[in-house]
Design an enzyme around this catalytic site. Structure first.
Site, PDB file in Angstrom:
ATOM      1  N   TYR A  58       3.848 -24.114  -0.001  1.00  0.00           N
ATOM      2  CA  TYR A  58       3.038 -22.893  -0.014  1.00  0.00           C
ATOM      3  C   TYR A  58       3.087 -22.258   1.367  1.00  0.00           C
ATOM      4  CZ  TYR A  58       0.712 -22.026  -4.389  1.00  0.00           C
ATOM      5  OH  TYR A  58       0.445 -21.643  -5.672  1.00  0.00           O
ATOM      6  N   GLU A  99       1.544 -18.785   1.987  1.00  0.00           N
ATOM      7  CA  GLU A  99       0.905 -17.465   1.881  1.00  0.00           C
ATOM      8  C   GLU A  99       0.704 -16.870   3.269  1.00  0.00           C
ATOM      9  OE1 GLU A  99      -2.496 -18.385  -0.472  1.00  0.00           O
ATOM     10  OE2 GLU A  99      -1.502 -17.838  -2.336  1.00  0.00           O
ATOM     11  N   ASP A 152      15.846   3.022  -4.857  1.00  0.00           N
ATOM     12  CA  ASP A 152      15.996   1.678  -5.422  1.00  0.00           C
ATOM     13  C   ASP A 152      17.497   1.402  -5.513  1.00  0.00           C
ATOM     14  OD1 ASP A 152      16.288  -0.540  -7.041  1.00  0.00           O
ATOM     15  OD2 ASP A 152      14.672   0.015  -8.421  1.00  0.00           O
ATOM     16  N   THR A 157      17.047  -5.556  -5.513  1.00  0.00           N
ATOM     17  CA  THR A 157      17.105  -6.965  -5.891  1.00  0.00           C
ATOM     18  C   THR A 157      18.155  -7.583  -4.981  1.00  0.00           C
ATOM     19  OG1 THR A 157      18.722  -6.418  -7.585  1.00  0.00           O
ATOM     20  CG2 THR A 157      16.447  -6.660  -8.316  1.00  0.00           C
ATOM     21  N   LYS A 178      22.436  -8.869  -7.454  1.00  0.00           N
ATOM     22  CA  LYS A 178      23.471  -8.110  -8.185  1.00  0.00           C
ATOM     23  C   LYS A 178      24.725  -8.047  -7.317  1.00  0.00           C
ATOM     24  CE  LYS A 178      20.121  -5.666 -11.051  1.00  0.00           C
ATOM     25  NZ  LYS A 178      18.764  -5.550 -10.510  1.00  0.00           N
ATOM     26  N   ARG A 198      18.258 -14.687  -7.374  1.00  0.00           N
ATOM     27  CA  ARG A 198      17.394 -13.758  -8.091  1.00  0.00           C
ATOM     28  C   ARG A 198      16.163 -13.464  -7.231  1.00  0.00           C
ATOM     29  NH1 ARG A 198      17.863 -11.929 -12.965  1.00  0.00           N
ATOM     30  NH2 ARG A 198      19.935 -12.860 -12.939  1.00  0.00           N
TER      31      ARG A 198
END
Ligand code: DSN
Length: 421
Positions: A60, A62, A206, A232, A235, A241
């Protein structure tokens, strides 16, 4: 500990969970034995795969480097800082947030930073190549904001910037979105920025589909003029991903706060590690050669399909993808049929609306094809001609089983010659 490319004979999963191991093995085999023409997919490098399956998944973290809500984050800070440095170098942006879990999450964080509920977004119609996170009625973008859409010009099937400007002047949006998931021509991001400035809107580009081309200078970049650039990482960029947001310095704090705590909790640190590895690969000179080959292959595929009598939407491609209008050559064949028959021949693609399509989104008159994954495994323009021929043969045969079987065995031979790992 190393990742074993899911080769289960050496893996912990094979020992403890044969049901899962079988499915993993089957997927590795499927990827090896099919030609992947889905424009948004790719095969990552073994190094990216190893990073995505690493112990960073245990942590974790955060917060952001130097300001975490958990102890034990020293290596998380190191890797997130490195990912940011590499992304900044790659795209020449002021600030980057690498925590977005996906492209849609990246877009959502920009909306939360730049807009109030009820504000207006001007974006590309999904039916003309847009993306669901740019304003589909049932997406959070369409639920929270007033969406005005632009389309492509009916004659050229390209953007008509004068029309987009007119819509912007008429509707006075707070945000203008450029970027697409099925548009094969260069996007003039600076013109979108100009229009946004004229009407007092922010511009979000985008670049998810074309990020690899943008990073290597093979497509104009929006980073100097757009307030926000989202992408992203999986691609053309060939990373894991995930998503990412780049922005002007004045938006940096707000963007970071709209990702965490605005819309996400703990970052996926194994994905951030894998992003850092992919950015390192993309900074190497050979990545530019690879991106140039993606474009070369897309042109070769579009030309070969055109020679077989097909119509490519807008007449061709400047990037990694194309939309085939199935109607002239195969009037009774829908995109749905085409996708299914080609899959039986081990050629993987997706049905797609073409601009002004009269068929439903579940049927479609178009097929979207892209070359990033094929180029990754080493295929060149000669193979593109063969693939165009196979696609044409399967579609002309109306899914004839004998013809599909014949093509499938030829596809198998090609796949054997070009292993993915
Ligand atoms: N689903 C992706 C595509 O295939 O284009 C966009 O996010």
């Amino acid at each position: 500990m190393t990742t074993t490319l899911n080769k289960t004979e050496t893996s912990a999963i094979a020992t403890q969970d044969p049901d899962i191991a079988r499915i993993m093995e089957a997927e590795l085999e499927r990827q090896q034995n099919t030609l992947e023409l889905i424009a948004s997919e790719n095969h990552v490098s073994p190094a990216v795969l190893e990073a995505a399956g690493s112990v960073f998944t245990n942590k974790y973290a955060e917060g952001y480097p130097g300001k975490r809500y958990y102890g034990g984050c020293v290596n998380m800070d190191a890797i997130e800082s490195l990912a940011r440095e590499r992304a900044t170098q790659l795209f020449g942006c002021d600030h980057v947030n690498v925590q977005a879990h996906s492209g849609s999450q990246a877009n959502a964080a920009v909306y939360l930073a730049a807009l109030k509920p009820g504000d207006t977004i001007l974006s590309l119609d999904l039916a003309h190549g847009g993306h669901l996170s740019h304003g589909l009625k049932v997406n959070m973008s369409g639920l929270l904001y007033n969406i005005v859409s632009y389309g492509v010009d009916p004659k050229t099937e390209e953007f008509n910037y004068a029309e987009i400007r007119k819509l912007a002047q008429e509707h006075k949006p707070q945000l203008i979105i450029s970027g697409a998931s099925a548009y094969s021509r260069q996007i003039e991001f600076d013109r979108f920025s100009e229009i946004a400035e004229e009407v007092g809107a922010q511009h979000m580009a985008d670049i998810a589909h074309i990020a690899g081309l943008v990073a290597t200078g093979l497509h104009p970049t929006p980073t100097p003029t757009a307030s926000f650039v989202t992408t992203t990482t999986h691609k053309t960029l060939r990373g894991p991903r995930g998503g990412m947001i780049m922005c002007k310095e004045e938006w940096a704090r707000k963007i970071d706060s709209r990702i965490f705590p605005g819309s996400q909790g703990g970052p996926l640190m194994h994905a951030i590690l894998a992003k850092a590895v992919a950015f390192g690969e993309a900074l190497k000179p050979e990545f530019k050669t690879y991106q140039a080959k993606i474009i070369e292959n897309a042109r070769a595929l579009a030309e070969a399909l055109t020679s077989a009598g097909n119509r490519i939407v807008s007449g061709g491609t400047d990037n990694h993808l194309m939309l085939v209008d199935l109607r002239p050559n195969y009037p009774d064949v829908t995109g749905k049929d085409a996708e299914a028959w080609l899959e039986q021949a081990n050629i993987i693609s997706n049905k797609n609306m073409i601009p002004f399509d009269e068929r439903k989104p579940t049927e479609t008159s178009g097929l979207r094809l892209g070359t990033p994954a094929l180029t990754t495994r080493g295929l060149g323009t000669g193979e593109m001609s063969n693939i165009a021929k196979w696609i044409d043969e399967v579609l002309r045969s109306q899914g004839n089983i004998g013809e599909i079987e014949r093509v499938r065995s030829e596809v198998a031979e090609m796949c054997q010659q070009f292993p993915i790992y």
